[in-house]
Enzyme design. Structure first.
Site, short mmCIF file in Angstrom:
data_model
loop_
_atom_site.label_atom_id
_atom_site.label_comp_id
_atom_site.label_asym_id
_atom_site.label_seq_id
_atom_site.Cartn_x
_atom_site.Cartn_y
_atom_site.Cartn_z
N GLU A 200 0.83 -1.20 0.00
CA GLU A 200 0.00 0.00 0.00
C GLU A 200 0.87 1.25 0.00
OE1 GLU A 200 -4.01 -0.34 2.47
OE2 GLU A 200 -2.37 -1.45 3.40
N TYR A 201 1.92 1.20 0.80
CA TYR A 201 2.85 2.33 0.87
C TYR A 201 3.48 2.56 -0.51
CZ TYR A 201 6.83 5.23 2.34
OH TYR A 201 7.75 6.24 2.47
N TYR B 176 19.54 14.59 20.14
CA TYR B 176 19.59 14.67 21.60
C TYR B 176 19.85 16.08 22.12
CZ TYR B 176 24.38 14.12 19.98
OH TYR B 176 25.55 14.26 19.28
N CYS C 67 61.54 -9.24 0.86
CA CYS C 67 62.58 -9.13 -0.18
C CYS C 67 63.96 -9.56 0.34
CB CYS C 67 62.64 -7.70 -0.71
SG CYS C 67 63.25 -6.51 0.49
S1 IVH Z 1 25.53 16.11 23.99
C1 IVH Z 1 27.75 20.44 23.95
N1 IVH Z 1 24.57 13.71 23.92
O1 IVH Z 1 29.68 12.78 21.62
C2 IVH Z 1 28.01 19.04 23.53
N2 IVH Z 1 26.54 14.17 22.69
O2 IVH Z 1 32.35 13.21 22.60
C3 IVH Z 1 26.76 18.25 23.75
N3 IVH Z 1 27.38 12.27 21.40
O3 IVH Z 1 30.21 15.84 19.97
C4 IVH Z 1 26.87 16.91 23.23
N4 IVH Z 1 25.81 10.85 22.03
O4 IVH Z 1 28.78 14.03 18.82
C5 IVH Z 1 25.55 14.53 23.50
N5 IVH Z 1 23.57 11.62 23.94
C6 IVH Z 1 24.54 12.44 23.52
C7 IVH Z 1 25.55 12.02 22.64
C8 IVH Z 1 26.54 12.91 22.25
C9 IVH Z 1 26.91 11.02 21.30
C10 IVH Z 1 28.59 12.76 20.75
C11 IVH Z 1 28.51 14.15 20.19
C12 IVH Z 1 29.62 14.92 20.84
C13 IVH Z 1 30.54 13.81 21.21
C14 IVH Z 1 31.47 14.22 22.31
#
Ligand code: IVH
Length: 684
Positions: free
Chosen positions: A36-37, A229, A415
């Site tokens: 369907e999709y 996140y 070698c």
């Molecule tokens: S918060 C201000 N939350 O880890 C920085 N980062 O080692 C806030 N990363 O550059 C980052 N999961 O690319 C955050 N749940 C999470 C994350 C996460 C992976 C990565 C992100 C960051 C790096 C730092």
């Protein structure tokens, strides 16, 4: 169908498809069957074929990928993308929590704990609900515009689909991670193996490689996903004030978020949540290498602020890398492109952190001796992040007496040339090298390096192809590649006409690669990808670089004496000069696309001056100060040396300040710096 009714049907179909996408990818609750999709989708494609003006960039049909790009343009992040402080110790997590508590008095703090997703960080911009720009982190201030590639990711909404009663934000920039699931990654690698293509080391590398592709149609075939996140710039009537609510808001707008979040009210609860996350994290779609602890309250985060690199309100706890025990069957010697003889552990295959491991590096002879590793031993191996597995130690209790110490060869296994122990300034080094520049293993190594993704990125130029070319005597150095004709290659084992044609096309495409890639590809001692980039920025073309004296080379950013003399010596070698001439004849790109002529402001005190920044400045952010300096003709370097003219120092300046004092370098505080800058600002 009239244009008006076509438009109406188009809107209706797009909306239906978006809602089904959301149900399928975000809520994991499909609302219609696949056929369907497909029928709805087909109708939309047909409608757009008949009325091409309806085919907008955020139409669901546009995920298959648009035209290839010549290169990525840069995007400035309106809110910098920072990194995270990280640790392997729960004591340090406790110390971090205490540090954060201090300036906030006795406020009862709430913390959130989320998986740390091991993918590639991206920023996604939605304007009035439309996905407009997606970018990589880059250096945190400037990233690559990879919008076209991100559009191909199925669970990334091209339009926000707010739940009832939730208004569409005028502007919303979300931060998250693009990843490939372990199963998708394994499937992709199996396909690549079948096609004789180079394999990716892990899901993260394959994601990074995919996002860097310039052809979105190829990217569309890579099974990637996104999860968000965090938040960047935002304009909305109401923005949640807590992390937990922020993620709920994202979800209600149709954005995918991590599936679980823990809320903790005390340091003990934080530690407990980290432990709990460890027990469930292997069930997530993405690889996780840690837990991210964040202050829940967004207003309190503001009060804690950031350092130049990372927020003071968050920290990553990294889980210890997984280990496994297995038997060391044999030790073989690998000859690298520089002639280095590296011992390699041949292991009984064992499953570890998502893949089967049968080889691990043993680094060098000294390492073998220090760890007393013998053939036949049971050993503990470990895979930390994306590094090649390493042998951590032997398990002496499992020894039977039948284990044999390994005799490190004194000649090249490839070698037979006598090996030489590398001399270092502190005496004899740990590395043995084959000194024969015509050693087939070295030739293969140099060719593989040249064809590698970070160098000339020659499609189809993997290990197997290179090996066949060298043993068939078709290629002895990188310039020979440009003389190859398809019929000659097609005769090789497992090659066939189609792969031969593809490979030749790959070589041809590499003629136009940027100078910095070529420089890296040459494999000059001490010239890594970063150094090559710096050189290509400083010199307009290869000839200027080749002619430069060590002193002139040292004027490029972060190039010190060791690198300068290595580059200088390389270009003085007759054989290398010959190679360069053959590459010129083959039509490779010698001019630098990234050359940045020094924008010296005539007469101003910053022209030709080198600055180093350290510590926290009272008002300026580090990037702002750097931008000021560069705009006024100065240069910013990361380490203090005799070449430094000024050290711009703020609070908590550390070893750089000491070094500058020792070397007698002028030290500026921010007010003095600003005064100098304003007196040199171009008038008018
Ligand atoms: S918060 C201000 N939350 O880890 C920085 N980062 O080692 C806030 N990363 O550059 C980052 N999961 O690319 C955050 N749940 C999470 C994350 C996460 C992976 C990565 C992100 C960051 C790096 C730092």
């Amino acid at each position: 169908m009239t244009p008006a009714s076509a438009r109406e049907r188009h809107t209706d179909l797009s909306l239906q498809i978006q809602q089904h996408d959301r149900a399928y990818y975000i809520d994991a609750r499909p609302t219609i069957s696949d056929p369907e999709y497909d029928r709805l989708y087909r109708e939309l494609v047909d409608l757009e074929t008949a009325h091409p003006d309806l085919r907008t960039a955020d139409s669901p049909t546009q995920r298959v990928g648009g035209q290839p790009l010549a290169g990525f343009t840069q995007v400035a992040h309106s809110v910098p993308m920072m990194s995270l402080d990280n640790t392997y110790s729960s004591e340090e997590v406790q110390a971090f929590l205490a540090r954060a508590q201090k300036p906030l008095g006795d406020a009862q703090l709430r913390w959130t704990i989320e998986p740390k997703i091991d993918g590639i960080a991206v920023s996604l911009r939605y304007e009035h609900g439309h996905f407009t720009i997606g970018a990589t982190r880059g250096d945190g201030t400037l990233g690559d515009d990879i919008t076209a590639n991100l559009r191909t990711i199925r669970n990334l909404p091209l339009r926000l689909t707010p739940a009832e009663g939730i208004p569409v934000p005028e502007l919303l920039e979300v931060r998250g991670e693009v990843f490939m699931s372990l199963t998708a990654f394994q499937k992709l690698n199996a396909e690549r193996a079948a096609a004789g293509e180079e394999l990716f080391a892990n899901p993260r590398n394959s994601t990074a490689g995919s996002l860097k592709q310039l052809d979105p149609r190829l990217v569309a075939k890579r099974p990637m996903q996104v999860v968000v996140y965090g938040i960047g710039a935002v304009t909305a009537p109401e923005v949640p004030t807590r992390q937990a609510d922020l993620l709920a808001w994202f979800r209600s707008l149709g954005l995918p978020t991590p599936e679980r979040l823990w809320v903790a009210h005390s340091p003990d609860e934080v530690v407990q949540a980290i432990a709990e996350l460890d027990t469930v994290r292997r069930s997530f779609a993405y690889e996780t290498d840690g837990a991210v602890v964040k202050l829940d309250d967004l207003a309190l985060r503001e009060r804690l602020g950031t350092t130049s690199k990372a927020p003071k309100w968050a920290m990553a706890y990294k889980y210890a890398p997984e280990q496994a025990e297995t038997r060391l069957r044999a030790i073989t010697i690998q000859v690298g492109r520089t002639g280095a003889l590296t011992p390699v552990a041949e292991l009984e295959p064992v499953f570890l952190s998502g893949s089967t491991v049968s080889r691990a590096t043993l680094h060098n002879e000294e390492e073998l001796r220090r760890k007393d590793i013998r053939v036949g031993d049971v050993v503990v191996i470990e895979k930390a992040g994306e590094v090649i597995p390493a042998v951590v130690r032997v398990v002496p209790e499992r020894r039977t007496g039948a284990e044999v110490a390994f005799e490190f060869p004194r000649s090249c296994p490839e070698c037979s040339t006598a090996a030489q122990r590398e001399k270092t300034t502190s005496g004899e080094g740990a590395v043995w090298r084959c000194t024969n520049p015509h050693c087939p293993a070295q030739i293969r190594g140099r060719l593989e390096h040249w064809c590698g993704r970070a160098a000339m990125d020659v499609e189809g130029g993997g290990e197997i192809t290179v090996q066949q070319l060298v043993s068939a005597g078709l290629v002895r150095d990188v310039a020979d590649l440009y003389q190859l004709a398809a019929p000659a290659i097609a005769g090789l084992e497992r090659m066939g006409e189609k792969s031969a044609a593809n490979f030749v096309a790959g070589i041809d495409a590499s003629r136009s690669r940027e100078l910095r890639r070529l420089l890296f590809g040459l494999g000059i001692l001490h010239v890594g990808a970063g150094t090559a980039k710096a050189l290509a920025r400083h010199f307009p073309d290869l000839d200027a670089l080749a002619a430069a004296s060590p002193e002139e080379l040292m004027k490029a950013e972060d190039i010190g004496e060791v690198i300068a003399s290595s580059v200088h010596a390389w270009f003085r070698d007759e054989a290398n000069r010959l190679l360069i001439e053959r590459l010129r004849t083959a039509g490779l790109t010698f001019t630098s696309a990234t050359y940045r002529p020094p924008t010296a402001v005539a007469g101003g005190p910053f022209a030709g001056k080198t600055f180093v920044l350290t510590g926290t400045l009272p008002t300026l952010k580090r990037e702002e100060a750097a931008a000021r300096i560069e705009a006024l003709g100065g240069k910013v370097s990361s380490s203090v040396s005799k070449k430094t003219d000024y050290l711009l120092a703020g609070e908590e300046a550390g070893s750089k300040l000491d070094k500058a004092r020792t070397l007698g370098i002028a030290i500026l505080d921010e007010p003095t710096f600003l005064q100098m800058a304003s007196s040199t600002e171009p008038q008018g």
